[in-house]
Design a protein around this motif. Structure first.
Motif, PDB file in Angstrom:
ATOM      1  N   THR A 166      10.821 -61.898 -32.085  1.00 16.55           N
ATOM      2  CA  THR A 166      11.981 -60.994 -30.787  1.00 16.55           C
ATOM      3  C   THR A 166      12.011 -60.017 -31.568  1.00 16.55           C
ATOM      4  OG1 THR A 166      13.738 -63.286 -31.218  1.00 16.55           O
ATOM      5  CG2 THR A 166      14.360 -61.383 -30.647  1.00 16.55           C
ATOM      6  N   ARG A 167      12.973 -58.578 -30.587  1.00 13.59           N
ATOM      7  CA  ARG A 167      12.439 -57.724 -30.713  1.00 13.59           C
ATOM      8  C   ARG A 167      13.193 -56.935 -30.211  1.00 13.59           C
ATOM      9  NH1 ARG A 167       9.604 -53.913 -26.890  1.00 13.59           N
ATOM     10  NH2 ARG A 167       8.448 -55.758 -25.628  1.00 13.59           N
ATOM     11  N   ILE A 168      14.203 -55.612 -30.005  1.00 15.97           N
ATOM     12  CA  ILE A 168      14.719 -54.635 -29.125  1.00 15.97           C
ATOM     13  C   ILE A 168      13.774 -54.701 -28.024  1.00 15.97           C
ATOM     14  CG2 ILE A 168      16.078 -53.011 -28.966  1.00 15.97           C
ATOM     15  CD1 ILE A 168      17.174 -55.152 -30.301  1.00 15.97           C
ATOM     16  N   VAL A 169      14.089 -54.348 -27.218  1.00 16.52           N
ATOM     17  CA  VAL A 169      12.922 -53.734 -25.936  1.00 16.52           C
ATOM     18  C   VAL A 169      13.549 -52.492 -25.686  1.00 16.52           C
ATOM     19  CG1 VAL A 169      12.658 -54.405 -23.438  1.00 16.52           C
ATOM     20  CG2 VAL A 169      14.009 -56.140 -24.747  1.00 16.52           C
ATOM     21  N   ALA A 170      14.980 -51.660 -25.637  1.00 21.14           N
ATOM     22  CA  ALA A 170      14.901 -51.078 -25.321  1.00 21.14           C
ATOM     23  C   ALA A 170      16.399 -49.683 -26.182  1.00 21.14           C
ATOM     24  CB  ALA A 170      14.631 -50.416 -23.814  1.00 21.14           C
ATOM     25  N   GLY A 171      16.025 -48.721 -26.296  1.00 15.34           N
ATOM     26  CA  GLY A 171      16.834 -47.580 -26.666  1.00 15.34           C
ATOM     27  C   GLY A 171      16.915 -47.258 -27.899  1.00 15.34           C
ATOM     28  N   ALA A 172      17.772 -47.218 -28.693  1.00 18.06           N
ATOM     29  CA  ALA A 172      17.103 -45.802 -29.860  1.00 18.06           C
ATOM     30  C   ALA A 172      16.132 -46.918 -31.330  1.00 18.06           C
ATOM     31  CB  ALA A 172      19.000 -45.726 -30.616  1.00 18.06           C
ATOM     32  N   LEU A 197      22.598 -55.932 -30.173  1.00 14.76           N
ATOM     33  CA  LEU A 197      22.006 -55.251 -30.655  1.00 14.76           C
ATOM     34  C   LEU A 197      21.760 -54.646 -29.910  1.00 14.76           C
ATOM     35  CD1 LEU A 197      20.760 -57.103 -34.569  1.00 14.76           C
ATOM     36  CD2 LEU A 197      22.902 -55.019 -33.792  1.00 14.76           C
ATOM     37  N   GLU A 198      20.946 -55.222 -28.883  1.00 16.24           N
ATOM     38  CA  GLU A 198      20.186 -54.989 -27.819  1.00 16.24           C
ATOM     39  C   GLU A 198      21.062 -53.426 -27.168  1.00 16.24           C
ATOM     40  OE1 GLU A 198      17.528 -53.283 -25.789  1.00 16.24           O
ATOM     41  OE2 GLU A 198      17.200 -55.181 -27.038  1.00 16.24           O
ATOM     42  N   ALA A 199      22.787 -54.101 -26.889  1.00 21.99           N
ATOM     43  CA  ALA A 199      22.891 -52.754 -25.985  1.00 21.99           C
ATOM     44  C   ALA A 199      24.096 -51.880 -27.924  1.00 21.99           C
ATOM     45  CB  ALA A 199      24.634 -54.100 -26.211  1.00 21.99           C
TER      46      ALA A 199
END
Length: 185
Positions: free
Chosen positions: A2-8, A60-62
């Motif tokens: 699982t990973r953060i998809v986009a952003g910082a 966290l994605e948000a």
């Protein structure tokens, strides 16, 4: 993985709670969901409440995509610890974890956000039945900002959530075995 998809924090990995007590939202579903939410202007600068947070992936994605405040609410001790570790590892500002049952958190003083919550994300465990989910949605009514968005993720085989009286029809998307309902009360 699982990973953060986009952003910082895009591309950064997330830990998942041990065992099989949670089912993290897939990267594909989060990517589609947040693309739609960003297009609607519902993320950047938002106050976000992630209920049944698990690893914290949705909230966290948000945060990675510019939410100004994110509260991750999780009752399971191991999952709350994992969400906290993920939040600390990412170092995104404005994120906090509340280790508490969702119903109890919503009834308490910390849920009453100044100006209300702009975006509420709910990914309840399958064990949370439709009646309990309807109660949680009803408890959100006085806590929402004027132009809020509420997102519920369930099994695609689940019935549409019972929305509080007066809420407009929800938009449903299906991603394989995952159903996502979005409503703008």
């Amino acid at each position: 993985m699982t990973r953060i998809v986009a952003g910082a924090a895009g591309g950064r990995r997330l830990r998942v709670p041990p065992g099989d007590t949670t089912r993290p939202t897939s990267d594909r579903v989060r990517e589609a969901l947040f693309s739609a939410l960003e297009a609607a202007g519902a993320v950047d600068g938002a106050r976000v409440l992630d209920l049944y947070a698990g690893s914290g992936a949705l909230g966290l994605e948000a945060a990675s995509r510019g939410a100004r405040e994110v509260v991750l609410v999780e009752a399971a001790r191991a999952a709350a610890r994992t969400a906290g570790a993920n939040a600390a590892a990412l170092g995104l500002p404005g994120v906090r974890v509340e280790h508490e049952r969702v119903e109890r958190f919503l009834a308490g003083p910390r849920a009453g956000a100044a100006g209300g919550w702009d975006l509420v994300l709910l990914d309840p465990p399958y064990a949370v039945d439709e009646e309990a989910l309807a109660g949680v949605l009803a408890a959100l009514v006085p806590l929402l900002a004027e132009d809020a968005a509420v997102v519920v993720e369930r099994s695609a085989r689940s019935p549409e959530p019972r929305w509080p009286h007066g809420w407009p029809p929800a938009r449903q998307r299906r991603y394989g075995e995952t159903g996502v309902w979005t409503v703008h009360p």
